[in-house]
Design an enzyme around this catalytic site. Structure first.
Site, PDB file in Angstrom:
ATOM      1  N   LEU A 693      50.356  44.928  35.386  1.00 19.23           N
ATOM      2  CA  LEU A 693      51.299  44.022  36.027  1.00 19.23           C
ATOM      3  C   LEU A 693      51.830  44.774  37.244  1.00 19.23           C
ATOM      4  O   LEU A 693      52.318  45.894  37.113  1.00 19.23           O
ATOM      5  CB  LEU A 693      52.426  43.669  35.056  1.00 19.23           C
ATOM      6  CG  LEU A 693      53.424  42.589  35.460  1.00 19.23           C
ATOM      7  CD1 LEU A 693      54.099  42.044  34.202  1.00 19.23           C
ATOM      8  CD2 LEU A 693      54.479  43.091  36.425  1.00 19.23           C
ATOM      9  N   GLU A 694      51.709  44.170  38.413  1.00 22.90           N
ATOM     10  CA  GLU A 694      52.056  44.898  39.633  1.00 22.90           C
ATOM     11  C   GLU A 694      52.988  44.069  40.508  1.00 22.90           C
ATOM     12  O   GLU A 694      52.728  42.887  40.761  1.00 22.90           O
ATOM     13  CB  GLU A 694      50.780  45.247  40.406  1.00 22.90           C
ATOM     14  CG  GLU A 694      50.942  46.353  41.427  1.00 22.90           C
ATOM     15  CD  GLU A 694      49.592  46.942  41.836  1.00 22.90           C
ATOM     16  OE1 GLU A 694      49.192  47.962  41.237  1.00 22.90           O
ATOM     17  OE2 GLU A 694      48.943  46.369  42.731  1.00 22.90           O
ATOM     18  N   ASN A 817      35.937  36.722  33.238  1.00 22.70           N
ATOM     19  CA  ASN A 817      34.816  36.840  32.294  1.00 22.70           C
ATOM     20  C   ASN A 817      34.662  35.514  31.563  1.00 22.70           C
ATOM     21  O   ASN A 817      35.405  35.243  30.612  1.00 22.70           O
ATOM     22  CB  ASN A 817      35.071  37.969  31.290  1.00 22.70           C
ATOM     23  CG  ASN A 817      35.194  39.314  31.977  1.00 22.70           C
ATOM     24  OD1 ASN A 817      34.485  39.594  32.927  1.00 22.70           O
ATOM     25  ND2 ASN A 817      36.099  40.145  31.500  1.00 22.70           N
ATOM     26  N   SER A 872      45.481  45.168  47.174  1.00 25.43           N
ATOM     27  CA  SER A 872      44.811  44.039  46.547  1.00 25.43           C
ATOM     28  C   SER A 872      44.634  42.985  47.633  1.00 25.43           C
ATOM     29  O   SER A 872      45.356  42.989  48.638  1.00 25.43           O
ATOM     30  CB  SER A 872      45.647  43.475  45.398  1.00 25.43           C
ATOM     31  OG  SER A 872      45.752  44.405  44.346  1.00 25.43           O
ATOM     32  N   HIS A 891      35.484  40.478  41.696  1.00 24.27           N
ATOM     33  CA  HIS A 891      36.708  40.317  40.900  1.00 24.27           C
ATOM     34  C   HIS A 891      37.647  41.504  41.002  1.00 24.27           C
ATOM     35  O   HIS A 891      38.720  41.493  40.407  1.00 24.27           O
ATOM     36  CB  HIS A 891      36.357  40.046  39.444  1.00 24.27           C
ATOM     37  CG  HIS A 891      36.212  41.271  38.589  1.00 24.27           C
ATOM     38  ND1 HIS A 891      35.368  42.321  38.905  1.00 24.27           N
ATOM     39  CD2 HIS A 891      36.803  41.623  37.410  1.00 24.27           C
ATOM     40  CE1 HIS A 891      35.442  43.246  37.968  1.00 24.27           C
ATOM     41  NE2 HIS A 891      36.302  42.858  37.060  1.00 24.27           N
ATOM     42  N   GLY A 894      36.119  47.577  40.988  1.00 22.36           N
ATOM     43  CA  GLY A 894      34.954  48.022  40.223  1.00 22.36           C
ATOM     44  C   GLY A 894      34.974  49.518  39.993  1.00 22.36           C
ATOM     45  O   GLY A 894      35.208  50.297  40.917  1.00 22.36           O
TER      46      GLY A 894
END
Length: 968
Positions: A693-694, A817, A872, A891, A894
């Site tokens: 959570l950011e 996913n 982000s 997504h 990685g």
């Protein structure tokens, strides 16, 4: 690697269709030069393997953040025709936690096999641990492998057991499963006290064939052939079961011949109910049907060898196998027909020639029937006996038989003696006794008992007791030797007692004094009175089923340059026994605020602490609220609708979540109780690993029009939530892998990799998994919704302003996913497909009916989270993505380094300090997780976003930087 790939553009590469014979389509990889250099070679193989699956359209696709995964690469995308194609759990998401190649995996036949060789023996049954029943067994689901990092974890227990594996591999402790990297010295772990014997490949020598039954009706041969018992070769997959059934039958079984109007021949087994249940289970594995258990209570008059007489009430239990074919089968294997006390028989020749582990099964069955159980007198085990009685004229046959047993035992380093005992009624009785502590320990640790649960459990505990007794004696022996050495150098007894090397509960002042003053010999040392007696040991260390508690003595990081392996099993316990130790076995949401960076920065520490308090996080973290099992079905089928209905959010939230937070095909009846229970206790929690959570601020806007439509501007504070379906999703995947593997065989699907187990999408198995997977997606959306609710409450608590007034609306929530039913234009026609996105994000273009009307002019928001301390990205979907990647993009950053390697390179405190120096407040339930998620462990999110932008599969809208972060 470039010599294999064909360049399509600056950031697009093609893996040719001829890379692998089975490929139906080429591979398509989105990477710039730098990311290509970081690509793992194994990923190409995974891309190619996916291209081999039936019904795949256009390409097997890999996103810029691609890295090695289970089955599909993480960052993999593939679309399959809904009618002709497949669905695969490996294309949705699965974790690999691994042990070293030489780990010894214990099987149901009492032998161990090295983990690296287990992948060639997938039809084995392996030992597992059940918390209610203790020892059980399970079929193998899969064996996965991956390349190791430089360092792994080695743990050593007080009893001398050693286990090596990756830092994320779970080990069973008294507090549940804990990753090896988080274990501490002094932690208690659960072990199975049995060593077994090493696996030896049997020959293909024929034991029985049709010629052995030529004199009988052809139906006899057909019955045995139908069950895979003819021809019977030494390498028959059930040879261990056959050997232990025969061993037990030599003790408490018989072939009964009844002469009436029609001669009958059948096999009977005798024993306690629990024993007969286990025998019946083994018979079922052979395809042999046994009767119900017959029981009767009766009084018997007993006269012992000394002339004493007494009456006893006993219960006789038996089962029958009425098949004449099975009776003849057992007879041909060496079992006599009729009363064994009146028959001449020997150990069958095929047992004598069999591999050691087959002999072990025969002996364990025999002693399970007629052997005495382990008994102690204070600290000392009494002999384990096997007694035989026959008529006087068969005396030589008894001695011959027992001597053959003696020779078999000697192969396991077990000494025994044979002597005559008193008998009655003209019979003669002899006893084989396993004598000597070392021999008794070897018997219990290498052979033990089968079928008799009571004997087996006591035998396991007795073996562990003797192991630890040896360790305690060794401590005392070393003390004696060392004390003598020091005394010769002038060190006094008083000085020795102050030394660390003599500080042990089994070392006393008296022992040291006897060593130096009386010249006590090391070989004469006795066990300390501080060592528990056997009953005390069981009370303190025993766990149900013969398992015991062991304590971790040492933990260290070691270098390792080979492959690591993991085992998946069918049974719900999801564990296995390695080196005697029991081991185990998402999506993102952006929330905006109307606060600025400056308004939040002064309160960021308080805000992060409040969020950390209100949002449960960490490995195995559990939700704040308790839900009943019936409520779980509502969560799984309704998703965010359930959460909002229960007060965890606003009605308008539903409009800005992919699929409105609910896949309508979800059906909770297709989700196992085990999965539901794992999900029930974790609902509303963040979890661990890369979940976070950011609190962020918008550093730069690239697309003013799209940013305005999304409600985003520079310097604005936003919140990013990254978490998924927790243990429930993993469990669903596990539950269906075996089903899918069987389905693939049934439907004639040739798998290039067993990890790609799949079924036709429209098959019963395919639809069952899809409905269960939809439940997992709904759970993940509900989970993020509840976290959103607590995020809003936390902001209210810190800023004293209502969340509505802070305009804490959801920008968008998208799954990572998932496998989804979608329509795409392929070769000019609209086709219904099932799109697998594993570590990939949907990126639909402007005016697509599946995205909110408010976003029609610019397309779907795409959220690409970075790693701790970096940026982000908020991006938007495009028409190019629809044409090339089935509306998919990257997504996240990685992983570049595994968690194990990250833990080797960095410490959690160091990462926390570095973030603080950057003005980022970071909190985590685990310092190890902070190290695992170090920025350097990930690819550059800037490179990933740039590659997506250049390829046109998603376009940059804004870049966010962190102010504070909570890691699980």
């Amino acid at each position: 690697m470039k010599d294999v790939l064909k360049r399509v553009s600056d950031v697009v590469w093609e893996l040719p269709k001829d890379y692998k014979d089975c490929m139906r389509v080429p591979g398509r990889i989105y990477l710039n030069e730098i990311l290509l250099d970081e690509l793992e070679p194994e990923v190409l193989e995974q891309i190619a393997n996916v291209a081999c699956l039936p019904g795949i359209y256009k390409y097997s696709i890999a996103m810029p953040d691609v890295h090695y995964g289970y089955g599909f690469a993480i960052g993999g995308v593939a679309a399959f025709d809904q009618r002709e194609g497949v669905i695969s759990p490996g294309g949705v998401g699965f974790d690999i936690n691994c042990l070293t190649s030489n780990s010894k995996i214990l099987t149901d036949d009492g032998y161990y096999i090295k983990l690296e060789k287990l992948k060639e023996k997938l039809d084995l049954h392996i030992k597992i641990y059940n918390t209610e029943e203790g020892e059980k067994s399970s079929n193998i689901l899969f064996v996965s492998e991956r390349y190791a990092d430089e360092k792994i974890i080695r743990i050593k227990t007080e009893s001398g057991r050693v286990l090596e594996g990756s830092k994320d591999h779970p080990v069973l402790t008294l507090n549940g499963y804990v990753p090896m990297g988080m274990l501490k010295e002094g932690d208690d772990v659960i072990v199975y006290p049995y060593e077994g014997v090493e696996y030896e490949e049997p020959s293909d020598e024929i034991i029985l064939d049709e010629d052995d039954f030529a004199e009988y009706d052809k139906q006899i041969i057909k019955y045995l052939k139908d069950r895979g018992l003819l021809p019977l070769r030494m390498d028959n997959k059930n040879i261990g079961i056959i050997a232990r059934l025969l061993g037990f039958a030599f003790g408490d079984g018989s072939i009964v011949k009844e002469n009436g109007d029609r001669e009958r021949l059948y096999v009977a087994f005798y024993g306690k109910r629990e024993t007969l249940i286990k025998i019946r289970e083994d018979l079922e594995k052979l395809g042999i049907k046994a009767s119900r258990i017959y029981s009767r209570k009766r009084e018997v008059e007993i006269r012992n060898a000394y002339g004493d007489e007494y009456t006893s009430l006993c219960e006789d239990n038996s089962i029958k196998i009425t098949s004449k074919a099975f009776a003849l089968f057992m007879h041909k294997l060496g079992m006599p027909i009729g009363k064994k006390t009146e028959q001449i028989y020997k150990i069958p020749e095929w047992i004598k020639k069999a591999p050691k582990w087959v002999k072990r099964n025969f002996l364990a069955g025999l002693f399970g029937a007629d052997g005495s159980r382990a008994v102690f007198k204070n600290y000392t085990p009494l002999p384990i006996n096997l007694t035989m009685s026959k008529s006087e004229e068969l005396k030589e046959n008894i001695l011959e038989f027992l001597n053959e047993i003696k020779l078999l035992l000697a192969e396991f380093d077990i000494e025994s003696m044979i002597y005559e005992i008193k008998s009655l009624d003209g019979r003669v009785s002899y006893r084989l006794a396993i004598v000597g502590e070392e021999s008794i320990k070897n018997f219990l640790g290498r052979i033990n008992y089968e079928y008799s649960g009571e004997k087996k459990v006591i035998g396991l505990l007795a073996y562990e007791y003797l192991r630890r007794k040896d360790i305690a004696k060794e401590i005392r022996k070393k003390c004696i030797k060392r004390a003598k050495e020091l005394y010769k150098k002038g060190v006094t007894v008083s000085e020795m007692l102050k030394m660390d090397e003599f500080r042990n509960e089994f070392i006393s002042k008296r022992l040291i004094e006897r060593a130096v003053y009386e010249n006590l010999d090391e070989d004469d040392v006795r066990i300390s009175t501080k060592f528990p007696k056997f009953e005390e040991f069981i009370e303190k260390y025993g766990v149900i089923g013969g398992f015991v508690i062991d304590k971790i003595k040492e933990i260290e990081e070691i270098s390792y340059d080979s492959k690591l392996y993991d085992v998946g099993i069918v049974s719900k316990e999801h564990n296995f026994i390695a080196n005697s130790i029991v081991v185990h076995n998402c999506g993102v949401r952006l929330i905006r605020t109307n606060l600025t960076k400056e308004e939040v920065q002064s309160k960021i520490k308080e805000l992060i602490k409040t969020l950390f308090k209100n949002v449960p996080s960490g490995l195995g973290s559990k939700g704040i609220l308790k839900f009943s099992k019936s409520v779980m079905d509502d969560v799984l089928e309704e998703g965010v609708r359930w959460a909002v209905k229960e007060g965890y959010g606003w009605k308008e939230d539903l409009e800005f979540i992919e699929e409105h937070g609910c896949l309508k095909d979800a059906d909770a009846s297709y989700v196992s109780d085990k999965a539901k229970e794992r999900g029930r206790v974790q609902l509303g929690s963040l979890g661990s690993g890369n979940h976070f959570l950011e609190v962020q601020y918008v550093e730069k806007v690239f697309d003013e029009e799209a940013a305005e439509i999304y409600g985003i501007e520079e310097n604005q504070v936003v919140v990013l939530v990254h978490t998924g379906s927790r243990g429930l999703g993993h469990q669903i995947c596990t539950d269906y892998l075996r089903i899918m593997e069987k389905a693939a065989k049934n439907y004639g699907i040739k798998l290039p990799d067993r990890q790609l187990a799949c079924a036709p999408f429209e098959s019963e198995e395919g639809q069952s998994y899809f409905k269960a997977m939809c439940c997992g997606a709904n759970y993940a959306w509900a989970n993020r919704q509840m976290i959103t609710h607590w995020v809003r409450e936390s902001f209210e608590e810190v800023f004293k302003i209502h969340a509505e007034d802070l305009e804490m609306n959801i920008v968008y929530d998208v799954a990572h996913n998932i496998a989804k039913k979608e329509e795409h234009i392929i070769d000019g026609r609209k086709v219904k497909v099932i799109v697998h996105r594993k570590g990939a994000t949907r990126a639909f273009p402007p005016k697509h009916e599946a995205i909110p009307k408010e976003y029609w002019s610019v397309g779907q928001p795409v959220i690409i989270p970075g790693d701790m301390g970096t940026a982000s990205y908020l991006m938007r979907g495009t028409e190019i993505a629809m044409k090339e990647t089935f509306g998919s993009t990257a997504h996240g950053a990685g992983r570049k380094l595994s968690r194990a390697k990250a833990l080797k390179l960095w410490k959690g405190k160091e990462i926390q300090r570095r973030l603080a120096e950057m003005g980022i407040v970071a909190m985590s339930d685990s310092k190890a997780v902070m190290a695992e998620e170090a920025p350097e462990a990930y690819k550059s999110v800037d490179l990933v976003a740039d590659t997506c932008h250049k390829a046109g599969i998603s376009l940059k809208v804004a870049r966010m930087r962190p102010l504070g972060v909570i890691k699980g």
